[in-house]
Design a protein around this motif. Sequence first.
Motif, PDB file in Angstrom:
ATOM      1  N   ASN A   1       0.676  -1.402  -0.006  1.00 32.04           N
ATOM      2  CA  ASN A   1       0.614   0.145  -0.153  1.00 32.04           C
ATOM      3  C   ASN A   1       0.866   1.305   0.238  1.00 32.04           C
ATOM      4  OD1 ASN A   1       0.735  -1.564   2.378  1.00 32.04           O
ATOM      5  ND2 ASN A   1      -0.382   0.586   3.485  1.00 32.04           N
ATOM      6  N   ILE A   2       2.152   1.107   0.450  1.00 29.85           N
ATOM      7  CA  ILE A   2       3.356   2.402   0.377  1.00 29.85           C
ATOM      8  C   ILE A   2       3.953   1.859  -0.895  1.00 29.85           C
ATOM      9  CG2 ILE A   2       1.798   3.599   2.663  1.00 29.85           C
ATOM     10  CD1 ILE A   2       4.550   2.039   3.524  1.00 29.85           C
ATOM     11  N   THR A   3       5.055   3.127  -0.797  1.00 32.11           N
ATOM     12  CA  THR A   3       6.762   2.787  -1.810  1.00 32.11           C
ATOM     13  C   THR A   3       7.710   2.993  -0.418  1.00 32.11           C
ATOM     14  OG1 THR A   3       5.167   3.264  -3.744  1.00 32.11           O
ATOM     15  CG2 THR A   3       7.562   3.242  -3.992  1.00 32.11           C
ATOM     16  N   CYS A   4       8.820   2.496  -0.044  1.00 33.55           N
ATOM     17  CA  CYS A   4       9.036   3.326   0.618  1.00 33.55           C
ATOM     18  C   CYS A   4      10.326   3.442  -0.187  1.00 33.55           C
ATOM     19  CB  CYS A   4       9.998   1.813   1.315  1.00 33.55           C
ATOM     20  SG  CYS A   4       7.905   1.439   3.180  1.00 33.55           S
ATOM     21  N   ARG A   5      11.730   4.354  -0.096  1.00 36.05           N
ATOM     22  CA  ARG A   5      12.305   4.160  -0.814  1.00 36.05           C
ATOM     23  C   ARG A   5      13.679   3.077  -0.349  1.00 36.05           C
ATOM     24  NH1 ARG A   5      15.448   9.559   0.445  1.00 36.05           N
ATOM     25  NH2 ARG A   5      15.897   8.749   2.832  1.00 36.05           N
ATOM     26  N   GLY A   6      13.935   2.610   0.457  1.00 39.12           N
ATOM     27  CA  GLY A   6      14.588   1.437   0.688  1.00 39.12           C
ATOM     28  C   GLY A   6      14.900   0.282   0.690  1.00 39.12           C
ATOM     29  N   CYS A   7      13.318  -0.140  -0.298  1.00 42.35           N
ATOM     30  CA  CYS A   7      12.734  -1.280  -0.307  1.00 42.35           C
ATOM     31  C   CYS A   7      13.205  -2.526  -1.466  1.00 42.35           C
ATOM     32  CB  CYS A   7      10.971  -1.470  -0.501  1.00 42.35           C
ATOM     33  SG  CYS A   7      10.187  -3.503   0.035  1.00 42.35           S
ATOM     34  N   TYR A   8      14.285  -3.793  -0.371  1.00 37.52           N
ATOM     35  CA  TYR A   8      15.154  -4.081  -0.943  1.00 37.52           C
ATOM     36  C   TYR A   8      14.583  -4.712  -1.725  1.00 37.52           C
ATOM     37  CZ  TYR A   8      13.102  -8.524   1.680  1.00 37.52           C
ATOM     38  OH  TYR A   8      12.037  -8.647   2.035  1.00 37.52           O
ATOM     39  N   ILE A   9      13.036  -5.185  -1.672  1.00 37.75           N
ATOM     40  CA  ILE A   9      12.457  -6.406  -2.892  1.00 37.75           C
ATOM     41  C   ILE A   9      11.824  -5.446  -3.795  1.00 37.75           C
ATOM     42  CG2 ILE A   9       9.844  -6.533  -1.416  1.00 37.75           C
ATOM     43  CD1 ILE A   9       9.749  -9.590  -1.933  1.00 37.75           C
ATOM     44  N   GLU A  10      11.746  -3.914  -3.277  1.00 35.40           N
ATOM     45  CA  GLU A  10      10.752  -2.897  -4.455  1.00 35.40           C
ATOM     46  C   GLU A  10       9.335  -3.121  -4.036  1.00 35.40           C
ATOM     47  OE1 GLU A  10      13.083  -2.864  -8.466  1.00 35.40           O
ATOM     48  OE2 GLU A  10      14.666  -3.070  -7.632  1.00 35.40           O
ATOM     49  N   SER A  11       9.066  -3.550  -3.128  1.00 37.62           N
ATOM     50  CA  SER A  11       7.395  -3.461  -3.208  1.00 37.62           C
ATOM     51  C   SER A  11       6.924  -1.740  -2.963  1.00 37.62           C
ATOM     52  CB  SER A  11       7.198  -4.235  -1.892  1.00 37.62           C
ATOM     53  OG  SER A  11       7.269  -5.545  -1.649  1.00 37.62           O
ATOM     54  N   SER A  12       5.895  -2.450  -3.690  1.00 36.79           N
ATOM     55  CA  SER A  12       5.111  -0.795  -4.127  1.00 36.79           C
ATOM     56  C   SER A  12       3.082  -1.565  -4.356  1.00 36.79           C
ATOM     57  CB  SER A  12       5.577   0.000  -5.272  1.00 36.79           C
ATOM     58  OG  SER A  12       5.186  -0.588  -6.573  1.00 36.79           O
ATOM     59  N   PRO A  13       2.511   0.250  -4.679  1.00 37.75           N
ATOM     60  CA  PRO A  13       1.205  -0.399  -5.085  1.00 37.75           C
ATOM     61  C   PRO A  13       1.036  -0.896  -6.670  1.00 37.75           C
ATOM     62  CG  PRO A  13       1.213   1.937  -3.881  1.00 37.75           C
ATOM     63  CD  PRO A  13       2.375   1.234  -4.309  1.00 37.75           C
ATOM     64  N   ARG A  14       2.074  -0.475  -6.786  1.00 41.81           N
ATOM     65  CA  ARG A  14       1.838  -1.162  -8.878  1.00 41.81           C
ATOM     66  C   ARG A  14       3.006  -2.410  -9.030  1.00 41.81           C
ATOM     67  NH1 ARG A  14       2.688   4.270  -8.605  1.00 41.81           N
ATOM     68  NH2 ARG A  14       0.478   5.370  -9.467  1.00 41.81           N
ATOM     69  N   ASN A  15       3.252  -2.581  -8.103  1.00 39.05           N
ATOM     70  CA  ASN A  15       4.861  -3.161  -8.397  1.00 39.05           C
ATOM     71  C   ASN A  15       4.014  -5.151  -7.904  1.00 39.05           C
ATOM     72  OD1 ASN A  15       6.929  -6.286  -8.678  1.00 39.05           O
ATOM     73  ND2 ASN A  15       8.105  -4.573  -6.913  1.00 39.05           N
ATOM     74  N   ASP A  16       3.943  -6.266  -9.088  1.00 42.24           N
ATOM     75  CA  ASP A  16       3.485  -7.235  -8.783  1.00 42.24           C
ATOM     76  C   ASP A  16       4.339  -8.165  -9.403  1.00 42.24           C
ATOM     77  OD1 ASP A  16       2.830  -6.661 -11.579  1.00 42.24           O
ATOM     78  OD2 ASP A  16       0.778  -7.512 -12.082  1.00 42.24           O
TER      79      ASP A  16
END
Length: 318
Positions: free
Chosen positions: A44-59
């Motif tokens: 539900n959010i996008t974090c600057r340093g997410c090691y897995i690059e999760s985001s509301p659009r990354n499936d």
Amino acid sequence: MPPHRPLDPAKFRDPRLTARGEPRAVVAPLALRTLWFNTGTLCNITCRGCYIESSPRNDTLSYLTLAEVEAFLDEAQALPGTPLREVGFTGGEPFLNRDLPAMLRAVLARPGGLRALVLTNAMRPMRRRERELRALRDEFGAARLVLRVSLDHYDAALHDLERGAGSFARALDGLLWLAREGFTVHVAGRAGFGGEGEAALRAGYARLFAAHGIPLDAADPVALTLFPEMDATADVPEITTACWGLLGRRPDSAMCATARMVVKRKGAPRPVVVACTLLPHDPQFELGATLAAALRPVSLNHPHCARFCVLGGAACSR
């Protein structure tokens, strides 16, 4: 999605040898004690340093289904000499997967007293599942279901710098709800965020917990886990077989000695098993379609192996 690569292109190329020609460290499987499921990379959010690059659009990693999770639970508990103790759920944000409450029930209802651990930002997706969470607590008790809430720092401004304006307040509100409802809660922070030492960080979290009546001991490394920084722009040494003795570490202290993670790639017909929670995208760490096939030695041929597990001394489970 391409795997993260080191700054020095000569490093982490050969699974057998380092750039200097030294034997690379390898971790043999000891036992499957923790089984992880990545429920999907959507968040539900996008974090600057997410090691897995999760985001509301990354499936990139699709949602796992209840049936897929149950099949791997069946296999895990049937493996000989493998005392499964804990089942972890990570993402993305696991509560975006509508099957998560049923997955948790499938874990908690199994014989053997398995623990369930959910890594969550405790925001709206989790709050939408309050009724289901209460039902799980009432049926199975609070001790075996742990919700680990991500608070990157005890200071709201620093947390929001990483996770977006207002995210600290929403996460803290979710943490407070869990505490009031009697759930077992842990917190995950970042050891190097803000430039403080560990003692100062734990003192800051202790003040936060005390101010809000959160029954957590900030000195407890399980209740408050401080993860090492995952800066992909910083160079890191390769881990050789000699490093174990030099660092005073044992190969069986690495996550990949006792854990594996199940992921389902977008468009794939079935899930696969990867070495650990940190490396879902790098193809060299994809170990097969079954847990039995995946319980084989892992070469520490990635910067994350060095910065997080060996040098950082961290692990995603308890």
